[in-house]
Motif scaffolding. Sequence first.
Motif, PDB file in Angstrom:
ATOM      1  N   TYR A   1     -10.096  13.695   8.203  1.00  0.00           N
ATOM      2  CA  TYR A   1     -10.560  12.563   7.133  1.00  0.00           C
ATOM      3  C   TYR A   1     -10.476  10.575   7.508  1.00  0.00           C
TER       4      TYR A   1
ATOM      5  N   LEU B   1      -7.153  16.653   9.555  1.00  0.00           N
ATOM      6  CA  LEU B   1      -8.378  16.859   8.774  1.00  0.00           C
ATOM      7  C   LEU B   1      -9.683  16.261   9.259  1.00  0.00           C
TER       8      LEU B   1
ATOM      9  N   GLY C   1       3.544   5.898   3.217  1.00  0.00           N
ATOM     10  CA  GLY C   1       4.788   5.722   1.851  1.00  0.00           C
ATOM     11  C   GLY C   1       5.786   4.848   2.785  1.00  0.00           C
TER      12      GLY C   1
ATOM     13  N   ILE D   1       0.758  -0.433   0.149  1.00  0.00           N
ATOM     14  CA  ILE D   1      -0.194  -0.462  -0.314  1.00  0.00           C
ATOM     15  C   ILE D   1       1.023   1.228  -0.266  1.00  0.00           C
ATOM     16  N   GLY D   2       1.677   1.618   0.740  1.00  0.00           N
ATOM     17  CA  GLY D   2       2.075   2.465   0.992  1.00  0.00           C
ATOM     18  C   GLY D   2       3.718   2.748  -0.081  1.00  0.00           C
ATOM     19  N   VAL D   3       3.987   1.647  -0.623  1.00  0.00           N
ATOM     20  CA  VAL D   3       5.482   1.739  -1.267  1.00  0.00           C
ATOM     21  C   VAL D   3       4.771   1.980  -2.400  1.00  0.00           C
TER      22      VAL D   3
ATOM     23  N   ALA E   1      -4.988  10.460  -3.424  1.00  0.00           N
ATOM     24  CA  ALA E   1      -6.357  10.513  -2.794  1.00  0.00           C
ATOM     25  C   ALA E   1      -6.332  10.906  -1.806  1.00  0.00           C
ATOM     26  N   SER E   2      -5.081  11.057  -0.781  1.00  0.00           N
ATOM     27  CA  SER E   2      -5.060  12.122   0.060  1.00  0.00           C
ATOM     28  C   SER E   2      -4.378  13.877  -0.439  1.00  0.00           C
TER      29      SER E   2
ATOM     30  N   ILE F   1      -2.120   5.375   5.362  1.00  0.00           N
ATOM     31  CA  ILE F   1      -1.091   3.972   5.177  1.00  0.00           C
ATOM     32  C   ILE F   1      -0.541   4.865   3.502  1.00  0.00           C
ATOM     33  N   GLY F   2      -1.670   4.398   2.729  1.00  0.00           N
ATOM     34  CA  GLY F   2      -0.634   4.400   1.346  1.00  0.00           C
ATOM     35  C   GLY F   2      -0.053   5.797   1.725  1.00  0.00           C
ATOM     36  N   SER F   3      -0.534   7.148   1.782  1.00  0.00           N
ATOM     37  CA  SER F   3       0.261   8.564   1.128  1.00  0.00           C
ATOM     38  C   SER F   3       1.928   8.866   2.278  1.00  0.00           C
TER      39      SER F   3
ATOM     40  N   GLN G   1       2.239   1.041  -4.348  1.00  0.00           N
ATOM     41  CA  GLN G   1       0.923   2.386  -4.240  1.00  0.00           C
ATOM     42  C   GLN G   1       0.694   3.981  -3.941  1.00  0.00           C
ATOM     43  N   ASN G   2       1.908   3.744  -3.387  1.00  0.00           N
ATOM     44  CA  ASN G   2       1.962   6.015  -3.007  1.00  0.00           C
ATOM     45  C   ASN G   2       1.326   6.267  -3.747  1.00  0.00           C
TER      46      ASN G   2
ATOM     47  N   GLN H   1      -4.059  13.484   7.066  1.00  0.00           N
ATOM     48  CA  GLN H   1      -5.682  12.571   6.831  1.00  0.00           C
ATOM     49  C   GLN H   1      -5.715  12.610   8.547  1.00  0.00           C
TER      50      GLN H   1
ATOM     51  N   ASN I   1      -8.078  14.960  -0.709  1.00  0.00           N
ATOM     52  CA  ASN I   1      -9.019  15.072   0.178  1.00  0.00           C
ATOM     53  C   ASN I   1      -8.289  15.969   0.992  1.00  0.00           C
ATOM     54  N   ARG I   2      -7.738  16.499   1.302  1.00  0.00           N
ATOM     55  CA  ARG I   2      -7.352  17.949   2.049  1.00  0.00           C
ATOM     56  C   ARG I   2      -7.488  19.118   0.446  1.00  0.00           C
TER      57      ARG I   2
ATOM     58  N   ILE J   1      -5.832   5.497   2.569  1.00  0.00           N
ATOM     59  CA  ILE J   1      -5.507   6.786   2.019  1.00  0.00           C
ATOM     60  C   ILE J   1      -4.060   6.500   2.732  1.00  0.00           C
TER      61      ILE J   1
ATOM     62  N   TYR K   1      -2.131   7.177  -3.762  1.00  0.00           N
ATOM     63  CA  TYR K   1      -3.121   7.729  -2.666  1.00  0.00           C
ATOM     64  C   TYR K   1      -2.554   9.229  -2.300  1.00  0.00           C
ATOM     65  N   THR K   2      -1.699   8.777  -1.930  1.00  0.00           N
ATOM     66  CA  THR K   2      -0.942  10.359  -2.063  1.00  0.00           C
ATOM     67  C   THR K   2      -1.807  11.092  -2.406  1.00  0.00           C
TER      68      THR K   2
END
Lengths: 702, 371
Positions: free
Chosen positions: B255, B253, B239, A42-44, A53-54, B235-237, A46-47, B250, A57-58, B233, A50-51
Motif C-alpha cells: 500500500y 502489502l 502509534g 499522527i501516530g498517537v 484505515a490500515s 505512520i499513524g497506524s 490520530q492513531n 502497509q 487496507n489490509r 496511514i 489511521y489504525t
Amino acid sequence: MFGEPKHVSTGILRNSFERRAVLIGGLQAGLGVLLAVRMGYIGVVQNAKYTTASESNRVNLTLIPPRRGLILDRNNIPLAANRSDYRVDLIPERVVDVDKTIDVLGDLLQLGPDRRQDLRDKMDKAHGFQPVEVASGLNWDQIAAVSVRLPDMPGVIAQRGFSRWYETGPSVGHLIGYVGPASAADYEKEHIPLLITPGFKIGKDGLEKYFESILRGEPGARRAEVTASGKIVRDLEMREDVPGKTLKLTVNGQLQDYASRRIGLESAAVVVIDCLSGDILAMTSMPCFDPNTFSDGIGRIEWKMLNEDDHIPLLNKAVRGLYPPGSTMKPMATLALQQHGVDPAERVNCPGGYRLGNRFFRCDAVHGLVDMRTAIERSCNTYFWTMAHRVGYDAIAPVARLLGLGQEFKLPGTAQRYGTIPDPAWKMRRYKQEWTVADSLNASIGQGYVSVSPLQLAVMVSRIASGKNLNPSLVFGLQNPPGPALPFTAEQLSVAHDGMFRVVNGAGTATASRLQVGDIKMAGKTGTAQVRRLVSRGHVGDWKTRDHSLFICYAPTDAPRYAMSVVVEHGTFGARAAAPIARDVMTFLFDPAKALDTLHALEKQWGGTPAERMQAKYRIFAAQYGTSAPKVGNDAAVAAAITKADSSEAAVDTNDINSEAERGEASPTAAQPSPQPAATPSASTVSPGPAPAPVSSPTTTP
Amino acid sequence: MARNLVPTAIAKEPWEVIVPLFVLNTFGSVVLYSAAGGHLRPWALLHEIHFVVFLLMAFAISRLSKDFFKLMAFPAYGAIVALLVLVELVGAVKGGSQRWLDVGFMQLQPSELMKPAIVLVLARFFDMMPPAMTRTWRILVPLGGIVGLPALLVMMQPDLGTGLAITVGAAVVIFMAGLPMWWFLGAGGAVLVAAPLAFFTLLHGYQRDRVLIFINPESDPLGKGYHITQSKIAIGSGGFWGKGFGNGSQSHLDYLPEAQTDFAFATMAEEWGLVGGIFVLAIFLWVFRWGMRVAQNAPDRFSSLLAAGMTFTIFFYMAINTMMVLGLAPVVGIPLPFISHGGSSMMTNMICIGTIMAVDRWSKRGSALGS
C-alpha cells in the motif's frame, strides 16, 4: 542603497557567521521538534483513525453472492438453475480509463462493437460501486487472459461465481421472469452491501421477483489479506453462503417448453390446467425475451428487436393479454341458458341471421333448425342471440364470472389483467350509457365489450370439463382449494360436453384437429374474435387487422384430465391457427414422441427453436444497425414499455371496435361500403351520441 | 588509556559521529530487511555495503588537504556543469525526466554531485573575495551566475527537488558568508510573491498536481494523493511503539509506494512507532550539531562555510523527506539519508560527511600545531 559599508573585516564576518550558525542550528533543532510533534500527533492522537484505515487496507471483506434457490417443475426438473462459471465485472468507481478498459476487455473477450457499446451505456448509467457485468459464462482461457492483465486495469474483477440459467430460455421467460443486477432504485429500498456485490442478481420480474426473499439465500463472506493491487495474500476467515430455498411449481416443464415452441412464429398464449387439481401445467406467451440474455442487462440491439416486434415479446399475453373470447363463450352460455329453463332440445331456426327491431345481425351460415348441442357444434350465433334475448343477458354474465371470466386469481408473480364481463351497471359506470339489447346480443357471443385473458379461458374450460370449481395454482404445495360447488347438474354439463365433443369429433368447426392418439378424444370450441370493424372479412389484409384465433379444449372426453386455452393473435379462424396448436400440445401430454416429431418438422420450416431464431435475428440486427440502435432505459423504462404494450393491446380489444362501429353508425346511409353490420339505413333507434354502438360486431364464428 | 591500545590514526577519527551514523544506517538496513519481507536482498545487504564503501571514500576525502579542496573547487564545479549540459544533450530519460548519464559501470546523476560541489565552490568563492565585497551589490552578479547556471540546468531536466536542494544549499552558504540580513528577508518576500506566479507558469503539470495534492491529499485518495495518504496511514497506524518488526502491513502489502526509498521513514515508523521516529530524529540532530560545531571551530572562513554548507545539505535532504512523509511538504523524490535505499544519495551524503571530517582534521591539526 548598495553603497559599501565602512568597515567589513574578517572579524565582523566571523561574528556574523557565529550568530547565523546559531540561527541555523536553532532552525534544525526547531524542525526536529516540529517533526517529532507532528509524528506524535499522527501516530498517537490520530492513531485510532489511521489504525482503522490500515486495517481496511489490509483486510478485504468479500461477500460471496448466495446461490439462488432453484425453481423446479412438478417433476423436479429445474426450470431455473445456477451454472458455475467465470465472470468479469467492472466497478465504475475504481475504473480509471473507461474507454481503454472496455477496449482491452473487448479484445480479450472478443466482444463485438454492439457489446462494447452496451457496456459503455451501462458504465454511463452505473455510479459508485454498483458493479457492471462485462461478461459471464466465460471459459478458463478467457478468464486467465483477463486475470493476467488485472494489475493494469483497476476496477476490473474477474471471479468464479454462479449464473442463473434457464435451460429452456424463452419458454419460461414470462412464467418465471428474469434476474438482473440490482438497480440504484433497488439499492435505495434495500441498503445492503450484497446488492452491490459483483455477480449478485436480484429478481426483476415474475416469480423471480415475487419470491425474491425465498430464493435469495444468505451471502457467504471471505475475509482476506490483500495487497494494494488486490492480490490475495491469505484467507483469514471464510463463511459459506446459504443457498436460497427451492421453489417448486405445478408446471410441467417439458409441456411448457413444448407449448412455447409449438406456437412457432405466431403471437400466442397457451394455458394448460390439470382438471383434477387446478394446477397450471403450462402457461406460456410467445414470442418472449430470453431470460438468459436479460440477466446481464438488456443491450441496445436486443431492446430494438423487442420494441420493433409487432408480436410484442415483452407482454405476457397469457395473463395480461385481453381478447374478445368470441364463440369460446358459447359452451358457458349453454349452462346459463339451461339454468334459466331453456330446454336443450328446443330448436331454433337459423335463417342466416337474427332480426332485432329494424336491424339484422348476420350469422355466418344458414344453419336451419339447431338445438343447443348443435348450436355449439356449428357455432350458430342465431341460436344464442335468440336465447340471450329471451332469458336476458343478466342471466349470462353471472355464469361467465362464476366460471372465471373477468376474475383475478390468486397466482403469485403474475400481474393479471382481469378484463371485462360487461353488464348494465358497468356500462353506466364506464360510458354513462344505458345498456341496450344489442349489447346483450354481442356479449352473448363474446364480442362487444367482453374481454378476457387466455388464463381465464383455461380456467373456464377446466371448470366446465370437470364440473368442479377449480382454482388455478402455480406453486406446488400451495395449491388453491376449489371454490364452492358449481350450481350445475351433470345433465346440464353434459350438454356443453356433448356440443364440444361434436366440435372436434362430429360435424363441427374443428374436426381437422382431432387427436390421433389411440382412442383418446378431445372436446373443444373454436372462437374467432373480431379485432375491429371490418371492411372485408378478417382473415386477409394486414396482420394487425386480422381476427384473433381462439380455441378451448379438454381431453380425454370420458374422464377430463387436461383443459387448455389457446389464443393466437390475429390468427384468423379459431380452427385454422389455434386448434392445431391445441391438438399438438394435447398430443404431447399423451404421446410426447409423436408430438415432438410434429414439432421438429415444423421447426425446420421456421428456422429452429425460438432461442435459435432469436440469435439469428440478433445477428441480422447487429449487422444492420451496428452501434446505431438507441439507448436502453433503466428498469422503469422497461416497465413503461411493457405497460405501453398492454394499453395498445387493450385499445384493440374494446375501444377500437366500438369507436369504429360508432363511426359506422354515425353515417346512417347506404353509402357505408361495409356489408356488415347489415343495419338498415334508417337506424333511428340507435342514439348517435359518442356511445360505442354494438351493431357492428356480428361476429362470425366458424 | 585508550590511546595506548588503539593506533593514533584510528583514535583520532571522529567516532562521535561515525558510530551514530553506523547505528542509523544499520537501523535503515533493519527496516529494509523487513520491507523485503525478511530478506537481506535486495536492499538491506547492499545498503550496508554502500555505507561501508562510501564511508571509506569519506575517510579518503577527509585526508585531502585544504589546498587541494581549494584547488579543485572551480575545476570540479566546471566539470559537473559540463556533465549537466551533457545530460541535457544525451542523458537517459527515466520516469519522465532526463537525469542520468550512462558511464559504463554505473548510472551517474550529475545533479547529485552538484549539491556538495555548489557548497565547495561558494566557500572557495567567498574565501577569495575580500571581506568588504560581501556587502556590496556587485557580488550578486558572479553569485547569480554560479548558482543560477546549475540550478536552471537541473530544473530543466526537470528535477525540481534537486534543483531546490542546490539553490537552498547555496543560499545557506551565502547567508553564512555574511551578506546583509535584509537581502535575505527581501528575497524571502519576493519568493512569496513569485511562488504563485511560478506555480501557474513554470511548473509542469505533474509538479503542479503534487503541490495541489499536498494541500489536500484526501481530494484524490486513490489517485495522486495516494502517496501522502498511505504514508500517513503507515505512520499513524504505527502509534507509539509501532506494530513490531516485520509486521508492517502497509509496506508489506504494497500500500505504501516506494517503501524502500522515498517513504522508508514511513516504513520504519509503521513498525517502530513514534519511538523509532524520535530515535532517528535524535541521531540526525546529533549529526547536524556535530557538523555545525565543526563549522564553528573551523580555523578559517573557507573551512567554516564548507562545513556549514555540507551540514545543511544533509539537513535539507532529511528535512524535506521527513516533512513529505508526514504530510508537511509536497511529494518530491528526495530520499532520507542513511535510511532510504540508494547508492547515489549515499554517495552525496558521504561526500558531505567526508568533507566535514576533513574540516575537522584541519582544525584539530591547527590546534595541535598550537596557533
